[in-house]
Write an enzyme that holds these catalytic residues in place. Sequence first.
Site, mmCIF file in Angstrom:
data_model
loop_
_atom_site.group_PDB
_atom_site.id
_atom_site.type_symbol
_atom_site.label_atom_id
_atom_site.label_comp_id
_atom_site.label_asym_id
_atom_site.label_seq_id
_atom_site.Cartn_x
_atom_site.Cartn_y
_atom_site.Cartn_z
ATOM 1 N N ARG A 1 11.519 -15.583 -0.324
ATOM 2 C CA ARG A 1 10.129 -15.295 -0.613
ATOM 3 C C ARG A 1 9.324 -15.444 0.681
ATOM 4 O O ARG A 1 9.031 -16.562 1.125
ATOM 5 C CB ARG A 1 9.619 -16.276 -1.685
ATOM 6 N N HIS B 1 0.797 -1.230 0.000
ATOM 7 C CA HIS B 1 0.000 0.000 0.000
ATOM 8 C C HIS B 1 0.823 1.270 0.000
ATOM 9 O O HIS B 1 0.290 2.355 -0.194
ATOM 10 C CB HIS B 1 -0.946 -0.003 1.206
HETATM 11 C C1 HEM Z 1 -3.504 -4.807 -2.390
HETATM 12 C C2 HEM Z 1 -5.866 -0.621 -1.750
HETATM 13 C C3 HEM Z 1 -6.903 -1.859 2.835
HETATM 14 C C4 HEM Z 1 -4.583 -6.084 2.194
HETATM 15 C C5 HEM Z 1 -4.046 -3.553 -2.591
HETATM 16 C C6 HEM Z 1 -3.889 -2.790 -3.813
HETATM 17 C C7 HEM Z 1 -4.577 -1.629 -3.646
HETATM 18 C C8 HEM Z 1 -5.138 -1.650 -2.313
HETATM 19 C C9 HEM Z 1 -4.727 -0.504 -4.675
HETATM 20 C C10 HEM Z 1 -3.096 -3.228 -5.048
HETATM 21 C C11 HEM Z 1 -1.724 -2.631 -4.937
HETATM 22 C C12 HEM Z 1 -0.789 -2.979 -6.083
HETATM 23 O O1 HEM Z 1 -0.623 -4.192 -6.376
HETATM 24 O O2 HEM Z 1 -0.206 -2.049 -6.652
HETATM 25 C C13 HEM Z 1 -6.335 -0.597 -0.464
HETATM 26 C C14 HEM Z 1 -7.078 0.497 0.114
HETATM 27 C C15 HEM Z 1 -7.380 0.129 1.409
HETATM 28 C C16 HEM Z 1 -6.813 -1.188 1.636
HETATM 29 C C17 HEM Z 1 -7.423 1.803 -0.611
HETATM 30 C C18 HEM Z 1 -8.153 0.883 2.453
HETATM 31 C C19 HEM Z 1 -9.026 1.811 2.175
HETATM 32 C C20 HEM Z 1 -6.350 -3.103 3.074
HETATM 33 C C21 HEM Z 1 -6.375 -3.803 4.321
HETATM 34 C C22 HEM Z 1 -5.723 -5.003 4.139
HETATM 35 C C23 HEM Z 1 -5.276 -5.045 2.779
HETATM 36 C C24 HEM Z 1 -7.053 -3.285 5.592
HETATM 37 C C25 HEM Z 1 -5.440 -6.126 5.092
HETATM 38 C C26 HEM Z 1 -6.058 -6.362 6.188
HETATM 39 C C27 HEM Z 1 -4.109 -6.096 0.906
HETATM 40 C C28 HEM Z 1 -3.300 -7.170 0.344
HETATM 41 C C29 HEM Z 1 -2.983 -6.805 -0.976
HETATM 42 C C30 HEM Z 1 -3.603 -5.504 -1.204
HETATM 43 C C31 HEM Z 1 -2.862 -8.446 1.067
HETATM 44 C C32 HEM Z 1 -2.142 -7.595 -1.968
HETATM 45 C C33 HEM Z 1 -3.022 -8.422 -2.843
HETATM 46 C C34 HEM Z 1 -2.234 -9.315 -3.783
HETATM 47 O O3 HEM Z 1 -1.418 -8.801 -4.581
HETATM 48 O O4 HEM Z 1 -2.426 -10.510 -3.697
HETATM 49 N N1 HEM Z 1 -4.791 -2.838 -1.697
HETATM 50 N N2 HEM Z 1 -6.187 -1.601 0.472
HETATM 51 N N3 HEM Z 1 -5.664 -3.879 2.149
HETATM 52 N N4 HEM Z 1 -4.269 -5.122 -0.057
HETATM 53 FE FE1 HEM Z 1 -5.255 -3.369 0.215
HETATM 54 N N1 MTE Z 2 6.698 -20.682 4.605
HETATM 55 C C1 MTE Z 2 6.227 -19.777 5.460
HETATM 56 N N2 MTE Z 2 6.012 -20.139 6.737
HETATM 57 N N3 MTE Z 2 5.928 -18.512 5.072
HETATM 58 C C2 MTE Z 2 6.119 -18.119 3.765
HETATM 59 O O1 MTE Z 2 5.868 -16.953 3.429
HETATM 60 N N4 MTE Z 2 6.780 -18.803 1.487
HETATM 61 C C3 MTE Z 2 6.730 -19.964 0.587
HETATM 62 C C4 MTE Z 2 7.639 -21.068 1.086
HETATM 63 N N5 MTE Z 2 7.419 -21.304 2.491
HETATM 64 C C5 MTE Z 2 6.614 -19.072 2.829
HETATM 65 C C6 MTE Z 2 6.914 -20.366 3.316
HETATM 66 C C7 MTE Z 2 7.071 -19.691 -0.789
HETATM 67 S S1 MTE Z 2 5.843 -19.050 -1.767
HETATM 68 C C8 MTE Z 2 8.289 -20.039 -1.316
HETATM 69 S S2 MTE Z 2 8.619 -19.844 -2.973
HETATM 70 C C9 MTE Z 2 9.363 -20.579 -0.477
HETATM 71 O O2 MTE Z 2 8.971 -20.666 0.885
HETATM 72 C C10 MTE Z 2 10.587 -19.702 -0.577
HETATM 73 O O3 MTE Z 2 11.624 -20.210 0.214
HETATM 74 P P1 MTE Z 2 12.949 -19.374 0.431
HETATM 75 O O4 MTE Z 2 12.612 -18.026 0.973
HETATM 76 O O5 MTE Z 2 13.776 -20.203 1.352
HETATM 77 O O6 MTE Z 2 13.596 -19.251 -0.931
#
Ligand code: HEM
Ligand code: MTE
Length: 469
Positions: free
Chosen positions: A138, A64
């Site tokens: 990672r 974020h």
């Molecule tokens: C990804 C906005 C709140 C967890 C994103 C992204 C945006 C965004 C735009 C994509 C970013 C990118 O890839 O460039 C927002 C806004 C929030 C908010 C505007 C509040 C108003 C939250 C909260 C959480 C959260 C509260 C967790 C509890 C995540 C996660 C991703 C993400 C884990 C990564 C998703 C992925 O790539 O798999 N958010 N977010 N966000 N957000 Fe939020």
């Molecule tokens: N195990 C835990 N507990 N947490 C993690 O985030 N990442 C996984 C795996 N095991 C991860 C994990 C992923 S997606 C990968 S590719 C490998 O760990 C990466 O291992 P490395 O950081 O030793 O290269």
Amino acid sequence: SLPPKIYTREEVRKHKTVADGVWVTYGRNVFDITEFVELHPGGSRIMLAAGGSLEPFWAMYAVHNQEHVLEILNSYKVGELSPQDEAEVAADVSDPYSRDPQRHPALSVNSLKPFNAEPPAEILSENFITPNEFFFKRNHLPVPDIDASSYKLQIEGPRGQSIALTLADLKTKFPKHEVTATLQCAGNRRSEMNAVKQVKGLGWGIAAISNATWGGARLRDVLLEAGFKDEMEGAEHVCFEGLDKDLTGTAYGASIPFSVAISPEHEVLLAYEMNGQVLPHDHGFPIRVVVPGVVGARNVKWLGKLSVGPEESQSHWQQNDYKGFSPSVDWDTVDFKTSPAIQELPIQSAITEPKNGDVMTGDQNNITVKGYAWSGGGREVVRVDVSLDGGQSWQVAHLSGQKQKSGRAWAWKLWELRAPLPDKVSELNIICKAVDSSYNVQPDTVAPIWNLRGVLSNAWHRVHVTVRS
Ligand code: HEM
Ligand code: MTE
């Protein structure tokens, strides 16, 4: 302009559902994000912050920390917190990543918090064994700080049995077994997929893959000690939980089939050593699972709990991530239940030297091309073909590596081609492609294997080099 509306924290707290409106604070500002909830790229987790402050969540998910995210947030501003409430917020934010270990500055960082980084690709082809500092990293969460002297691995059986093993138990009660195995992230080479059409995920280059010699107890031996048998009713999967947890207390988790875990051939380890050293913090200290031939995601680090049961891990990373889809599937149509979790990875190879964009001078008579090749499931790389002319003609590269047992080729091969520079060329379009012992080959282009998450990117690797006369 009008003075901003002032709200108390108490008023913000009343807005925690879509029906009542979803409000959050960031610094002193108050936002009504009700309409954004459905649009959030990170999914429904956004509701965890409903009625409260974003800071602790955004400290955990530093994705974020970008201008475009703040712009989105600012478009939902409705007012400001009263000054006394604002002071209260500022005090309780600490950085969950403050205890992450030091890392080598040569790594190229894809995300700092959580830490995700790959080494310069040419370092990979320097050594059959990747030095620990350069092994790709990672992490999905902060690195947990685990006290080895009080560490216990919890093991649960299908009939409610439970035992706990200390680190000393794991090191002394079971013979130490060593396996040289390559680990590859499902997202390795994602940036090439992203170049075809945008995918969601970290922009890995070609170096989210590394090779190490792991030392530890065989998971098979530990399972037998815990009372499991080779075949058992209800024993279908072994679920692993890390000790790295998010703000809700949810741990990283994944599972592998029980048949893999219990089999002597698969050599699954509970590793405490990496290349003869104590397992480093970034790689899972004090214990990580190593599943040779299987995608990185199942190699759970900082292992806290292991349980055997009839179902796969219910973790987000087993159920709703690390799966492949047709190029026709997008984020509106995707149903994660329809694809199996990735386990064994497909055949892979890439060129580590030269690099895309390099310039050679025409007085060099020879060219050396280097790279790595690996396949999942213990399938051995039997050949790597290299082209210098965009695929019109091919030469067979020299492979190097260690002798491995048939069907148990867990480690990669490094390869090299030294060839005369073709006459009067102004450029080289270098390609590599590998073949494994099942005669699996890599697809020639990315588009037909494109998928929305950008995983399993294993098309022919291409590098363009200019030759100056
Ligand atoms: C990804 C906005 C709140 C967890 C994103 C992204 C945006 C965004 C735009 C994509 C970013 C990118 O890839 O460039 C927002 C806004 C929030 C908010 C505007 C509040 C108003 C939250 C909260 C959480 C959260 C509260 C967790 C509890 C995540 C996660 C991703 C993400 C884990 C990564 C998703 C992925 O790539 O798999 N958010 N977010 N966000 N957000 Fe939020
Ligand atoms: N195990 C835990 N507990 N947490 C993690 O985030 N990442 C996984 C795996 N095991 C991860 C994990 C992923 S997606 C990968 S590719 C490998 O760990 C990466 O291992 P490395 O950081 O030793 O290269």
